[in-house]
Design an enzyme around this catalytic site. Sequence first.
Site, PDB file in Angstrom:
ATOM      1  N   HIS A 124      10.283   8.090  -7.164  1.00  0.00           N
ATOM      2  CA  HIS A 124       9.661   7.133  -6.452  1.00  0.00           C
ATOM      3  C   HIS A 124      10.733   6.384  -5.677  1.00  0.00           C
ATOM      4  O   HIS A 124      11.823   6.127  -6.226  1.00  0.00           O
ATOM      5  CB  HIS A 124       8.763   6.188  -7.216  1.00  0.00           C
ATOM      6  CG  HIS A 124       7.900   5.336  -6.348  1.00  0.00           C
ATOM      7  ND1 HIS A 124       8.356   4.015  -5.895  1.00  0.00           N
ATOM      8  CD2 HIS A 124       6.369   5.303  -6.047  1.00  0.00           C
ATOM      9  CE1 HIS A 124       7.383   3.469  -5.265  1.00  0.00           C
ATOM     10  NE2 HIS A 124       6.328   4.359  -5.272  1.00  0.00           N
ATOM     11  N   ASP A 201      11.605   5.015 -15.507  1.00  0.00           N
ATOM     12  CA  ASP A 201      10.714   4.588 -14.842  1.00  0.00           C
ATOM     13  C   ASP A 201       9.246   5.059 -15.341  1.00  0.00           C
ATOM     14  O   ASP A 201       8.974   6.250 -15.374  1.00  0.00           O
ATOM     15  CB  ASP A 201      10.696   4.618 -13.410  1.00  0.00           C
ATOM     16  CG  ASP A 201       9.563   4.599 -12.489  1.00  0.00           C
ATOM     17  OD1 ASP A 201       8.489   4.163 -13.248  1.00  0.00           O
ATOM     18  OD2 ASP A 201       9.513   4.906 -11.271  1.00  0.00           O
ATOM     19  N   GLN A 204       3.967   5.819 -14.352  1.00  0.00           N
ATOM     20  CA  GLN A 204       2.955   6.831 -14.460  1.00  0.00           C
ATOM     21  C   GLN A 204       2.782   7.232 -15.896  1.00  0.00           C
ATOM     22  O   GLN A 204       1.964   8.062 -16.003  1.00  0.00           O
ATOM     23  CB  GLN A 204       3.219   7.948 -13.274  1.00  0.00           C
ATOM     24  CG  GLN A 204       3.284   7.382 -11.979  1.00  0.00           C
ATOM     25  CD  GLN A 204       1.759   7.099 -11.428  1.00  0.00           C
ATOM     26  OE1 GLN A 204       0.926   6.928 -12.203  1.00  0.00           O
ATOM     27  NE2 GLN A 204       1.993   6.264 -10.298  1.00  0.00           N
ATOM     28  N   LYS A 227      -1.197  -0.505 -13.032  1.00  0.00           N
ATOM     29  CA  LYS A 227      -1.570   1.105 -13.180  1.00  0.00           C
ATOM     30  C   LYS A 227      -2.257   1.341 -14.727  1.00  0.00           C
ATOM     31  O   LYS A 227      -2.121   2.609 -15.141  1.00  0.00           O
ATOM     32  CB  LYS A 227      -0.263   1.922 -12.966  1.00  0.00           C
ATOM     33  CG  LYS A 227       0.328   1.858 -11.471  1.00  0.00           C
ATOM     34  CD  LYS A 227       1.362   2.573 -11.260  1.00  0.00           C
ATOM     35  CE  LYS A 227       2.095   2.489 -10.065  1.00  0.00           C
ATOM     36  NZ  LYS A 227       1.414   2.865  -8.806  1.00  0.00           N
ATOM     37  N   CYS A 365       5.556   7.657  -1.353  1.00  0.00           N
ATOM     38  CA  CYS A 365       6.995   6.925  -1.750  1.00  0.00           C
ATOM     39  C   CYS A 365       7.857   7.962  -2.493  1.00  0.00           C
ATOM     40  O   CYS A 365       8.436   7.233  -3.198  1.00  0.00           O
ATOM     41  CB  CYS A 365       6.741   5.669  -2.446  1.00  0.00           C
ATOM     42  SG  CYS A 365       5.481   4.570  -1.672  1.00  0.00           S
TER      43      CYS A 365
END
Length: 407
Positions: A124, A201, A204, A227, A365
């Site tokens: 991202h 990261d 998700q 999220k 993104c």
Amino acid sequence: MKEAELNRIRADFPNLGCQVHGHPLAYLDNAATTMKPRQVIEAITNHYRAETANVHRGLHHLSVLATKKYEGAREKVVRFINAGSEQEIIFTRGTTEAINLAASSYGGHLLKPGDEILVSQMEHHSNIVPWQLVCQSRGLRLKVIPMDESGQLRLDRFRELLTERVRLVALVYTSNALGTINPVEQIIEEAHGMGAVVLLDAAQTIAHLEVDVQELDCDFLAFSGHKMFGPTGIGVLYGKENLLEQMPPYQGGGEMISQVTFAKTTYNALPYKFEAGTPPIAQAIGLGAAIDYIESIGFAQISEHEELLRVHASAQLARIPGLRIIGTAARKAAICAFSLEEIHPHDLGTFLDQRGIAVRTGHHCAQPVLDFFGLPATTRASFSVYNSLQEVDLLAAAIEEARSFFL
Ligand code: 7TS
């Protein structure tokens, strides 16, 4: 998951019951943000309705209460990701700010000119641009681990790129544009073997798989509350205590200091050294409620149901002539991005929206991913534990309809 259980979960999310253009909403944009259960909404409104106060700053009842709840949320995060202590949990605005903090403070002060940072081709933008900024200001080099046509990292190329000059690997755990779940355990082990630290990261991943930072042995982990059924405006940077201790503050202001004089300022202990100003109190309390909510369902049930949705969606979409799934890695999350012949994703997204189906279209993104596949945009359906197989069928039927309409 039994239908009654799914209906019970769905009933917790008031927004799922809304109508869009005269149709019941089918919310398939969970990678952008998830819906919020009433337990989270109530925790936030209760703070504002009955317990408003600033934290760490008052001896009065409400301030003590707000501090207890705010710090209680931090304790929940510690347990949730199995961090070593509260010192390792820094509240940020979200994943983006968490990565910027690590890039600016760790990258900007503990890396030396000539050092290299490795990211992947499927990041991202928030795990690319902060590193580019620090590379420019500090004379560091950014290198990119490529991927293959299925959207899997080229581990052979990773091993070639991983020299002793690489001091940091910043990698997405689950790709938002492809759904790929990266083999982070292996990458962390190999990076550590070369003496590099690893930032994951997990934006998700955090609502979909159990994340245990001690088992993974990652050095930093970033994620967003919104999220994972929590509010916007809150996220977390986990960092190993010995690394955070070495890092200078990211922002200056109230709360992050120990003593201030015009001659010299000393800084507060962890984690407060990195939390300048009034923190996002209601948001942290909401995040704590979101963690309780996820734990009440359990990752076993979440994973099982999302895997069912993923398999069904992949099969239903694959049957549509001219539809090309973008991201076919062996290990995938319930994120299905695709292109459909010459139909522009924005046209398709608008068509689906007219039927109450919310998907995201665009570059997500992650422009380097779209460049790799030679596409300007994709359409992406991303699922959560409250989605049903019927919603997948609705999506597939509406795409078929769009095909006859546009082609
Ligand atoms: N990293 C990944 C992998 C993401 O998917 C996102 C947001 C971020 C970082 C940034 O998170 P933020 O909360 O700080 O904005 N991804 C998406 C998406 O896929 N659609 O909308 C936002």
